[in-house]
Design a protein around this motif. Structure first.
Motif, PDB file in Angstrom:
ATOM      1  N   ARG A   5      -6.769 -16.640  14.232  1.00  0.00           N
ATOM      2  CA  ARG A   5      -5.786 -15.647  13.792  1.00  0.00           C
ATOM      3  C   ARG A   5      -6.505 -14.453  13.212  1.00  0.00           C
ATOM      4  O   ARG A   5      -7.491 -14.597  12.489  1.00  0.00           O
ATOM      5  N   PRO A   6      -6.047 -13.254  13.522  1.00  0.00           N
ATOM      6  CA  PRO A   6      -6.719 -12.056  13.007  1.00  0.00           C
ATOM      7  C   PRO A   6      -6.506 -11.910  11.511  1.00  0.00           C
ATOM      8  O   PRO A   6      -5.518 -12.388  10.946  1.00  0.00           O
ATOM      9  N   ALA A   7      -7.477 -11.256  10.856  1.00  0.00           N
ATOM     10  CA  ALA A   7      -7.325 -10.949   9.437  1.00  0.00           C
ATOM     11  C   ALA A   7      -6.176  -9.977   9.249  1.00  0.00           C
ATOM     12  O   ALA A   7      -5.984  -9.063  10.049  1.00  0.00           O
ATOM     13  N   HIS A   8      -5.413 -10.161   8.197  1.00  0.00           N
ATOM     14  CA  HIS A   8      -4.273  -9.277   7.928  1.00  0.00           C
ATOM     15  C   HIS A   8      -4.746  -8.020   7.211  1.00  0.00           C
ATOM     16  O   HIS A   8      -5.574  -8.061   6.319  1.00  0.00           O
ATOM     17  N   ARG A   9      -4.225  -6.895   7.619  1.00  0.00           N
ATOM     18  CA  ARG A   9      -4.523  -5.626   6.973  1.00  0.00           C
ATOM     19  C   ARG A   9      -3.222  -4.968   6.555  1.00  0.00           C
ATOM     20  O   ARG A   9      -2.216  -5.049   7.273  1.00  0.00           O
ATOM     21  N   PRO A  10      -3.181  -4.340   5.406  1.00  0.00           N
ATOM     22  CA  PRO A  10      -1.954  -3.659   5.007  1.00  0.00           C
ATOM     23  C   PRO A  10      -1.643  -2.510   5.944  1.00  0.00           C
ATOM     24  O   PRO A  10      -2.536  -1.936   6.573  1.00  0.00           O
ATOM     25  N   ALA A  11      -0.366  -2.196   6.066  1.00  0.00           N
ATOM     26  CA  ALA A  11       0.044  -1.128   6.977  1.00  0.00           C
ATOM     27  C   ALA A  11      -0.611   0.190   6.609  1.00  0.00           C
ATOM     28  O   ALA A  11      -0.945   1.000   7.474  1.00  0.00           O
ATOM     29  N   ASP A  12      -0.791   0.447   5.328  1.00  0.00           N
ATOM     30  CA  ASP A  12      -1.438   1.678   4.879  1.00  0.00           C
ATOM     31  C   ASP A  12      -2.691   1.289   4.098  1.00  0.00           C
ATOM     32  O   ASP A  12      -2.621   0.823   2.971  1.00  0.00           O
ATOM     33  N   PRO A  16      -7.554   1.363  -2.193  1.00  0.00           N
ATOM     34  CA  PRO A  16      -8.321   0.127  -2.371  1.00  0.00           C
ATOM     35  C   PRO A  16      -7.433  -1.097  -2.215  1.00  0.00           C
ATOM     36  O   PRO A  16      -6.236  -1.064  -2.508  1.00  0.00           O
ATOM     37  N   THR A  17      -8.031  -2.187  -1.768  1.00  0.00           N
ATOM     38  CA  THR A  17      -7.298  -3.433  -1.573  1.00  0.00           C
ATOM     39  C   THR A  17      -8.030  -4.581  -2.253  1.00  0.00           C
ATOM     40  O   THR A  17      -9.199  -4.467  -2.627  1.00  0.00           O
ATOM     41  N   ARG A  18      -7.321  -5.690  -2.390  1.00  0.00           N
ATOM     42  CA  ARG A  18      -7.905  -6.901  -2.956  1.00  0.00           C
ATOM     43  C   ARG A  18      -7.487  -8.075  -2.069  1.00  0.00           C
ATOM     44  O   ARG A  18      -6.307  -8.250  -1.776  1.00  0.00           O
ATOM     45  N   THR A  22      -1.413 -15.337  -0.679  1.00  0.00           N
ATOM     46  CA  THR A  22      -0.081 -14.880  -1.079  1.00  0.00           C
ATOM     47  C   THR A  22       0.287 -15.423  -2.455  1.00  0.00           C
ATOM     48  O   THR A  22       0.847 -14.705  -3.294  1.00  0.00           O
ATOM     49  N   ALA A  23      -0.054 -16.681  -2.697  1.00  0.00           N
ATOM     50  CA  ALA A  23       0.252 -17.276  -4.002  1.00  0.00           C
ATOM     51  C   ALA A  23      -0.535 -16.599  -5.112  1.00  0.00           C
ATOM     52  O   ALA A  23       0.006 -16.301  -6.187  1.00  0.00           O
ATOM     53  N   GLN A  24      -1.821 -16.356  -4.872  1.00  0.00           N
ATOM     54  CA  GLN A  24      -2.644 -15.679  -5.878  1.00  0.00           C
ATOM     55  C   GLN A  24      -2.110 -14.276  -6.166  1.00  0.00           C
ATOM     56  O   GLN A  24      -2.063 -13.837  -7.322  1.00  0.00           O
ATOM     57  N   ALA A  25      -1.696 -13.582  -5.110  1.00  0.00           N
ATOM     58  CA  ALA A  25      -1.164 -12.231  -5.287  1.00  0.00           C
ATOM     59  C   ALA A  25       0.136 -12.253  -6.084  1.00  0.00           C
ATOM     60  O   ALA A  25       0.369 -11.403  -6.950  1.00  0.00           O
ATOM     61  N   ASP A 220      -5.082  -8.614   2.607  1.00  0.00           N
ATOM     62  CA  ASP A 220      -5.677  -7.504   1.859  1.00  0.00           C
ATOM     63  C   ASP A 220      -4.565  -6.721   1.170  1.00  0.00           C
ATOM     64  O   ASP A 220      -3.905  -5.886   1.791  1.00  0.00           O
ATOM     65  N   TRP A 221      -4.382  -6.990  -0.111  1.00  0.00           N
ATOM     66  CA  TRP A 221      -3.262  -6.431  -0.872  1.00  0.00           C
ATOM     67  C   TRP A 221      -3.643  -5.081  -1.469  1.00  0.00           C
ATOM     68  O   TRP A 221      -4.727  -4.937  -2.036  1.00  0.00           O
ATOM     69  N   PRO A 222      -2.767  -4.089  -1.359  1.00  0.00           N
ATOM     70  CA  PRO A 222      -3.055  -2.814  -2.023  1.00  0.00           C
ATOM     71  C   PRO A 222      -3.114  -3.002  -3.534  1.00  0.00           C
ATOM     72  O   PRO A 222      -2.264  -3.680  -4.128  1.00  0.00           O
ATOM     73  N   GLU A 223      -4.122  -2.407  -4.161  1.00  0.00           N
ATOM     74  CA  GLU A 223      -4.278  -2.540  -5.608  1.00  0.00           C
ATOM     75  C   GLU A 223      -3.056  -2.041  -6.362  1.00  0.00           C
ATOM     76  O   GLU A 223      -2.751  -2.509  -7.460  1.00  0.00           O
ATOM     77  N   GLU A 224      -2.353  -1.112  -5.782  1.00  0.00           N
ATOM     78  CA  GLU A 224      -1.163  -0.572  -6.442  1.00  0.00           C
ATOM     79  C   GLU A 224      -0.122  -1.661  -6.710  1.00  0.00           C
ATOM     80  O   GLU A 224       0.668  -1.575  -7.655  1.00  0.00           O
ATOM     81  N   PHE A 225      -0.114  -2.702  -5.885  1.00  0.00           N
ATOM     82  CA  PHE A 225       0.816  -3.810  -6.072  1.00  0.00           C
ATOM     83  C   PHE A 225       0.597  -4.494  -7.419  1.00  0.00           C
ATOM     84  O   PHE A 225       1.524  -5.050  -8.008  1.00  0.00           O
TER      85      PHE A 225
END
Length: 654
Positions: A5-12, A16-18, A22-25, A220-225
């Motif tokens: 499965r490909p690595a997930h990347r945020p749409a934008d 910066p991302t982290r 999903t549970a950790q986020a 890869d979660w946007p830091e803004e989240f």
């Protein structure tokens, strides 16, 4: 990450991302959410309760481990997520609800479970939270979103709908529900969940169902989240036209009556209500949720209203020409099933933050926060010289004094060596408590006795959950209250009052109180059955069938000797210190010792059947429980005749 499965990347991905699961986020996000009201800021989700299974142990379980006290999920202690270990999923929700109520709905707890029975056990607690408009975040595990193999252990298969799981049971009892089938879907869902939890109109149970594979999936979660967010808890002011109409209604009233509900407490409007009554001298009756809006000895307080209310409040309700509801939803116990407000020209004015409630009973609506609305109404009436007739004030204060004599008679203890009745137990407790004590109850005959008789000494002393009236709420709710008071008032005595029927429903969280070192004070009243429903059964012609905890008799009924169940021994086996009392004198000493105790302590007493002197006053208003229209047994025939007589007085306020 699976190699297929490909690595997930945020749409934008411009910022910066982290990379987290999903549970950790989710845990990191929750640790950075705050509410703010009147300049006071606090964590929105201050802790998470959990019982782990295959649906959440590798996802949220692992994430909570990383975010716990020894491993902060952020730069400081404020970004950690404390974990609380429960024993029963329903009880964990009750504890979270108790915490939220004691915290003024400004802070809440999350609850995580595995899939299957762990998730469905949340339903009753979720219904209780939503009925009472109290925030709790539910995070049940769910079946695989990717469906690699079906059915997995504990999965419910629905042949006509592959996207349905048992978690869908939570939809009707949740104010917001979402199933997070992709990691990136968490972002909008989590933000919506926080909005609902912090909204004084929308709040209740919020459910984010979390498929177990998605919980453990990285993204890869946007830091803004993960930025700190303040959710402002608004205090909406009333509309000018509605306020003017309200003023006209009050000024034209000769016999107005305020019905104070739980919205007074949620808004912290007690002092504002006292100022309003000081200016107008309008008497104040209270619902179960509103009791304590004024102290019991305030001149304007006339006690509980409705089926479990006082004679003073109910007679005022029957003759009121204007009923001013403040923060109440007017349940059937309050309206006596539509028979209480009997004045031919009675009108209603409802001050409520929810328009849905403000329009009930064809009322003049005053849609606003309780405190803001009362302040506006007080200011608008100032200078216009409104105050009730002195004769009306003399009438209700005199009636209140007469009712207090009935309270004294019910509370009066017999000889020191006698066995006390239930109301005499309350009387002994009444002589002991101060404004620091908090009493928690929810079901059985105790809510009626407490609503009619208890002398509330502070705004948060009276904690009776009567929106859902759920047996088994008391012990876990007391734990939630203790957790809420531990930081700023660690020595407040918190009492869970239960009968034997309620205790047998849900005693498991005693273990949690012992584990956490919480000085829970548990008062068990043993009367060998369902006393409240037994009385109701007799009233509706069902002859107390199936309501006694006794051995079967020769005819197969339940009229044999009491069952040899030792609830005190059970509480002791779960880790509580137990004080047994068989007489008035022993009970007085045990209650005093329990109040001073700093460890979980149980007082166990077997109560005497009340007589006409020591029992509580009878119901002062009707409650509609339909009676069999045809029956062969005389008791049911007589009960139906009484039912028809009472129902004839029912009135729809249009």
């Amino acid at each position: 990450m699976s190699p297929t499965r490909p690595a997930h990347r945020p749409a934008d991905s411009r910022g910066p991302t982290r990379r987290l699961t999903t549970a950790q986020a989710l845990v990191a996000f929750l640790a950075r959410q705050y509410t703010e009201r009147d300049g006071r800021r606090q964590r929105l989700i201050s802790a998470t309760w959990g019982i782990f299974g295959h649906g959440n142990v590798a996802g949220l379980g692992q994430a909570l481990l990383e975010a716990g006290p020894s491993r902060g999920a952020g730069p400081g202690p404020g970004h950690r997520m404390p974990f609380l270990q429960g024993r029963n999923e329903q009880a964990m929700v009750h504890a979270a609800v108790g915490y939220a109520r004691q915290s003024g709905r400004l802070s809440a707890h999350a609850v995580t479970t595995s899939i299957g029975p762990g998730a469905t056990n949340l339903v009753t607690g979720a219904a209780l939270a939503t009925v009472n408009r109290l925030p709790v975040l539910l995070l049940p595990g769910d079946t695989f979103a990717t469906r690699p193999a079906e059915p997995v252990l504990q999965q419910l298969e629905v042949p006509c709908a592959g996207d349905v799981s048992v978690n869908d049971c939570l939809r009707p009892v949740s104010r917001y529900f979402d199933r997070i089938t992709r990691p990136e879907a968490l972002i909008p869902a989590a933000l919506q969940a926080m909005r609902v939890l912090a909204d004084p109109v929308e709040t209740g149970a919020v459910t984010l169902a979390l498929p177990q594979d998605v919980q453990a999936e990285a993204y890869d979660w946007p830091e803004e989240f993960f930025a700190e967010r303040d959710w402002h808890v608004r205090r909406p002011a009333p509309d000018t036209a509605e306020l003017q109409a309200a003023v006209r209604a009050v000024r034209s009233a000769r016999r107005p009556l305020i019905v104070a509900g739980g919205g007074i407490r949620h808004s912290a409007a007690e002092e504002t209500l006292a100022a309003f009554t000081a200016a107008t001298r309008i008497p104040v009756a209270s619902t179960q949720a509103g009791k304590g809006a004024l102290r019991h000895d305030h001149p304007a307080d006339v006690g509980g209203i409705g089926h479990t209310g006082t004679a003073t409040a109910d007679e005022l309700a029957r003759t009121a020409d204007l009923v001013i509801g403040v923060g109440t939803r007017f349940s059937d116990f309050t309206t006596a099933s539509g028979t209480l407000f009997a004045h031919p020209a009675v009108r209603f004015l409802h001050l409520n933050i929810a328009a849905f409630d403000a329009h009930k009973l064809a009322a003049l609506p005053l849609v606003a926060d309780a405190r803001t609305g009362l302040e506006a109404l007080t200011a608008a009436l100032a200078g216009r010289g409104y105050r009730v007739d002195p004769a009306y004030e003399t009438e209700y204060t005199g009636a209140k004094e007469a009712w207090e004599e009935r309270v004294e008679a019910s509370f009066a203890a017999p000889a020191p060596t006698a066995r006390p009745t239930q109301t005499q137990v309350l009387g002994l407790l009444d002589t002991l408590v101060t404004e620091d004590d908090i009493l928690i109850n929810a079901a059985g005959s105790l809510p009626g006795d407490l609503h009619k008789l208890w002398r509330t000494r502070s705004r948060d002393q009276y904690h009776v959950e009567y929106g859902y009236s759920c047996m088994g709420y008391e012990i876990p709710a007391a734990i939630g209250v203790l957790l809420a008071t531990r930081a700023h008032a660690p020595h407040r005595p918190v009492w869970a009052l239960v009968g034997d029927g309620t205790y047998l429903m849900n005693p498991t969280e005693i273990v949690t109180a012992v584990q956490e070192g919480l000085p829970l004070k548990l008062l068990i009243l043993q009367n060998h059955g369902y006393a409240s429903i037994g009385g109701l059964s007799e009233a509706v012609g069902a002859e107390r069938f199936g309501t006694a905890y006794r051995h079967r008799d020769a005819d197969g009924g339940f009229t044999g000797p009491p069952l040899p169940v030792d609830l005190a021994a059970n509480a002791a086996s779960l880790g509580m210190r137990v004080l047994r009392a068989t007489t008035v004198d022993e009970l007085r000493k045990a209650l005093s010792e329990a109040r001073d105790a700093q460890d979980p302590t149980c007082v166990y007493v077997e109560t005497e059947t009340p007589d006409t002197v020591s029992g509580p006053p009878p119901a002062q208003a009707w409650w509609d429980v339909p009676v069999a229209e045809t029956a062969s047994r005389p008791a049911a025939v007589r009960a139906r005749q009484e039912y028809d007589r009472q129902a004839a007085a029912r009135r729809r306020h249009l």
